[in-house]
Enzyme design. Structure first.
Site, PDB file in Angstrom:
ATOM      1  N   ARG A   1       9.448  35.021 -11.071  1.00  0.00           N
ATOM      2  CA  ARG A   1       8.819  35.230 -12.374  1.00  0.00           C
ATOM      3  C   ARG A   1       7.414  35.786 -12.126  1.00  0.00           C
ATOM      4  O   ARG A   1       6.735  35.330 -11.192  1.00  0.00           O
ATOM      5  CB  ARG A   1       8.703  33.907 -13.147  1.00  0.00           C
ATOM      6  CG  ARG A   1      10.022  33.437 -13.692  1.00  0.00           C
ATOM      7  CD  ARG A   1       9.878  32.122 -14.385  1.00  0.00           C
ATOM      8  NE  ARG A   1       9.367  31.095 -13.481  1.00  0.00           N
ATOM      9  CZ  ARG A   1       9.446  29.783 -13.695  1.00  0.00           C
ATOM     10  NH1 ARG A   1       9.988  29.346 -14.792  1.00  0.00           N
ATOM     11  NH2 ARG A   1       8.971  28.923 -12.828  1.00  0.00           N
TER      12      ARG A   1
ATOM     13  N   TYR B   1      -2.281  30.332 -21.362  1.00  0.00           N
ATOM     14  CA  TYR B   1      -2.185  28.868 -21.464  1.00  0.00           C
ATOM     15  C   TYR B   1      -3.270  28.209 -20.606  1.00  0.00           C
ATOM     16  O   TYR B   1      -4.049  27.368 -21.102  1.00  0.00           O
ATOM     17  CB  TYR B   1      -0.784  28.414 -21.020  1.00  0.00           C
ATOM     18  CG  TYR B   1      -0.694  26.947 -20.686  1.00  0.00           C
ATOM     19  CD1 TYR B   1      -0.924  25.979 -21.659  1.00  0.00           C
ATOM     20  CD2 TYR B   1      -0.387  26.526 -19.383  1.00  0.00           C
ATOM     21  CE1 TYR B   1      -0.854  24.624 -21.341  1.00  0.00           C
ATOM     22  CE2 TYR B   1      -0.303  25.184 -19.064  1.00  0.00           C
ATOM     23  CZ  TYR B   1      -0.551  24.230 -20.046  1.00  0.00           C
ATOM     24  OH  TYR B   1      -0.481  22.893 -19.733  1.00  0.00           O
TER      25      TYR B   1
ATOM     26  N   ASN C   1       2.428  16.441 -34.846  1.00  0.00           N
ATOM     27  CA  ASN C   1       3.115  17.225 -35.894  1.00  0.00           C
ATOM     28  C   ASN C   1       4.572  17.497 -35.539  1.00  0.00           C
ATOM     29  O   ASN C   1       5.255  18.222 -36.248  1.00  0.00           O
ATOM     30  CB  ASN C   1       2.371  18.542 -36.173  1.00  0.00           C
ATOM     31  CG  ASN C   1       2.425  19.503 -35.005  1.00  0.00           C
ATOM     32  OD1 ASN C   1       2.982  19.191 -33.953  1.00  0.00           O
ATOM     33  ND2 ASN C   1       1.836  20.669 -35.172  1.00  0.00           N
TER      34      ASN C   1
ATOM     35  N   TYR D   1       6.221  14.187 -24.226  1.00  0.00           N
ATOM     36  CA  TYR D   1       6.667  13.601 -22.955  1.00  0.00           C
ATOM     37  C   TYR D   1       5.596  12.696 -22.315  1.00  0.00           C
ATOM     38  O   TYR D   1       5.773  11.485 -22.204  1.00  0.00           O
ATOM     39  CB  TYR D   1       7.092  14.743 -22.025  1.00  0.00           C
ATOM     40  CG  TYR D   1       7.331  14.365 -20.597  1.00  0.00           C
ATOM     41  CD1 TYR D   1       8.103  13.249 -20.262  1.00  0.00           C
ATOM     42  CD2 TYR D   1       6.812  15.154 -19.563  1.00  0.00           C
ATOM     43  CE1 TYR D   1       8.332  12.919 -18.924  1.00  0.00           C
ATOM     44  CE2 TYR D   1       7.040  14.839 -18.242  1.00  0.00           C
ATOM     45  CZ  TYR D   1       7.798  13.721 -17.927  1.00  0.00           C
ATOM     46  OH  TYR D   1       7.999  13.407 -16.615  1.00  0.00           O
TER      47      TYR D   1
ATOM     48  N   THR E   1      -4.670  21.062 -16.710  1.00  0.00           N
ATOM     49  CA  THR E   1      -3.510  21.561 -15.966  1.00  0.00           C
ATOM     50  C   THR E   1      -3.884  22.292 -14.679  1.00  0.00           C
ATOM     51  O   THR E   1      -4.961  22.892 -14.584  1.00  0.00           O
ATOM     52  CB  THR E   1      -2.712  22.531 -16.873  1.00  0.00           C
ATOM     53  OG1 THR E   1      -1.705  23.178 -16.095  1.00  0.00           O
ATOM     54  CG2 THR E   1      -3.596  23.609 -17.471  1.00  0.00           C
TER      55      THR E   1
ATOM     56  N   ALA F   1      -1.905  16.771 -27.330  1.00  0.00           N
ATOM     57  CA  ALA F   1      -1.242  17.764 -28.186  1.00  0.00           C
ATOM     58  C   ALA F   1      -1.632  19.174 -27.781  1.00  0.00           C
ATOM     59  O   ALA F   1      -2.813  19.517 -27.725  1.00  0.00           O
ATOM     60  CB  ALA F   1      -1.637  17.513 -29.650  1.00  0.00           C
TER      61      ALA F   1
ATOM     62  N   SER G   1       2.397  24.474 -24.451  1.00  0.00           N
ATOM     63  CA  SER G   1       2.246  24.539 -22.990  1.00  0.00           C
ATOM     64  C   SER G   1       3.335  25.359 -22.300  1.00  0.00           C
ATOM     65  O   SER G   1       3.743  25.038 -21.201  1.00  0.00           O
ATOM     66  CB  SER G   1       2.172  23.127 -22.402  1.00  0.00           C
ATOM     67  OG  SER G   1       3.181  22.308 -22.911  1.00  0.00           O
TER      68      SER G   1
END
Ligand SMILES: NC(=O)c1ccc[n+]([C@@H]2O[C@H](COP(=O)([O-])OP(=O)(O)OC[C@H]3O[C@@H](n4cnc5c(N)ncnc54)[C@H](O)[C@@H]3O)[C@@H](O)[C@H]2O)c1
Length: 330
Positions: A282, A143, A34, A13, A119, A76, A79
């Protein structure tokens, strides 16, 4: 001479949008991907594509040896926060391990500038908003931790080898190429705006809203949605900044929007109601994540051009309406 860049994850994206911008500016671009989550259609014809994974040390060596590179952009990664909490080692191997391999190859082949997609997940459950770079780094997921590990490796690669790096901590990347060439198509999709759009277009029955009892104005979680074209712009601006030294920047608009505000924006843009279902929070979801981008603005002049949520949503909707099945055939 034409500038030349390596873009890992350039079929994904955010990476595909950077590749498009680099090609628009007349640069040469090599995409290494990949396709574990990327799409062939997202690699525009002007780019050279090398299909392969970062775990392949021989391939990395061959790719990096084919320099010189003006910079390496490293998108890459895996995530998915939830997946990282079920299988943390996968994230340490895939993100941190492959990050180490890539940085090592860059150092050995004389790359001078490296830009990492980092991030907001570095910050876990922040107590202050908006979040500046000096907020405590306490990742709430494997992550986030895996990205922090790459940031730390880059600190050492600069200290020992002089590899200059920019760690760009995106908050919520959103929207699509304003020219309509590219869009957002994660599988599985976990990002709010495409999920809301799919519910509006009848491609999913309802939108699940996770939590309506947060300490936010309407009880739903607040996030900072930064347009992918603004992220692209930041990647190019930081290259000049690296002449002064390595940097880490938080990247957002500085404005938060709740889940319900995003829903209303999609309803306004699409003229259709979005069916909702309220479900529980969550685990680990912070009520609010909003960036302070004061540092990158002060140091590079970067400012988001997309500051109105409706405009961000409109570009995402435009692409999704033109590509109801996303990239390729479902
Ligand atoms: N999308 C967001 O809101 C957001 C927010 C913060 C950070 N990020 C970071 O930005 C980067 C790009 O995110 P995205 O949303 O474009 O993700 P994406 O999944 O669309 O793109 C990732 C790309 O990397 C490729 N890839 C993954 N592992 C690979 C490997 N081992 N070898 C070669 N290619 C591999 C995938 O095939 C895909 O094309 C990621 O590093 C992500 O962690 C994204």
């Amino acid at each position: 001479m034409k500038q030349r860049f390596l873009v890992t994850g350039g079929a994904g994206y955010v990476g595909s949008h950077l590749v498009a911008e680099l090609l628009d500016r007349g640069a040469a671009c090599v995409v290494l991907d990949n396709f574990c989550t990327g799409h062939h259609e997202a690699v525009l014809p002007g780019a050279r594509l090398i299909e392969g994974g970062l775990a392949d040390a021989d391939l990395l060596d061959a790719v990096l040896a084919d320099g010189p590179w003006d910079a390496v952009f490293h998108f890459a990664a895996r995530s998915l926060v939830g997946e990282s909490m079920r299988d943390p080692m996968l994230y340490f191997i895939e993100n941190a391990g492959n990050g180490a391999r890539l940085i090592d190859a860059c150092v050995r082949h004389g790359v001078r500038r490296f830009v990492l997609s980092s991030t907001a997940a570095l910050f876990g459950r922040p107590s202050t908003e908006p979040l500046a770079e000096d907020a405590p780094i306490e990742p709430g997921s494997a992550y986030g931790e895996s990205k922090h590990m790459i940031e730390r490796m880059l600190t050492w690669a600069d200290r020992v080898h002089g590899l200059r790096s920019a760690c760009l901590r995106y908050f919520n990347a959103a929207g699509a190429d304003p020219g309509g060439r590219l869009g957002e198509d994660h599988r599985p999709e976990t990002h709010l705006i495409p999920l809301v759009i799919d519910a509006a277009l009848g491609r999913r029955d309802t939108l699940e809203v996770f939590g309506d009892d947060f300490a936010t104005p309407d009880g739903t979680a607040v996030r900072d949605y930064v347009h992918v074209a603004d992220l692209t712009d930041a990647h190019l601006r930081v290259l000049g900044q690296l002449e002064q030294g390595s940097v880490a920047y938080n990247l957002g608009t500085g404005r938060g929007h709740s889940v319900l505000e995003v829903v209303r924006a999609v309803e306004r843009a699409g003229g259709r109601r979005v069916p909702l279902r309220h479900v529980g929070r969550r685990p680990g979801d912070p009520p609010m994540l909003v960036a302070s981008s004061a540092r990158i603005t002060a140091e590079t002049g970067w400012r988001p051009r997309f500051t109105v949520l409706d405009d961000i949503v409109a570009t995402a909707l435009q692409w999704r309406e033109a590509h109801p099945a996303g990239y390729g055939i479902l």
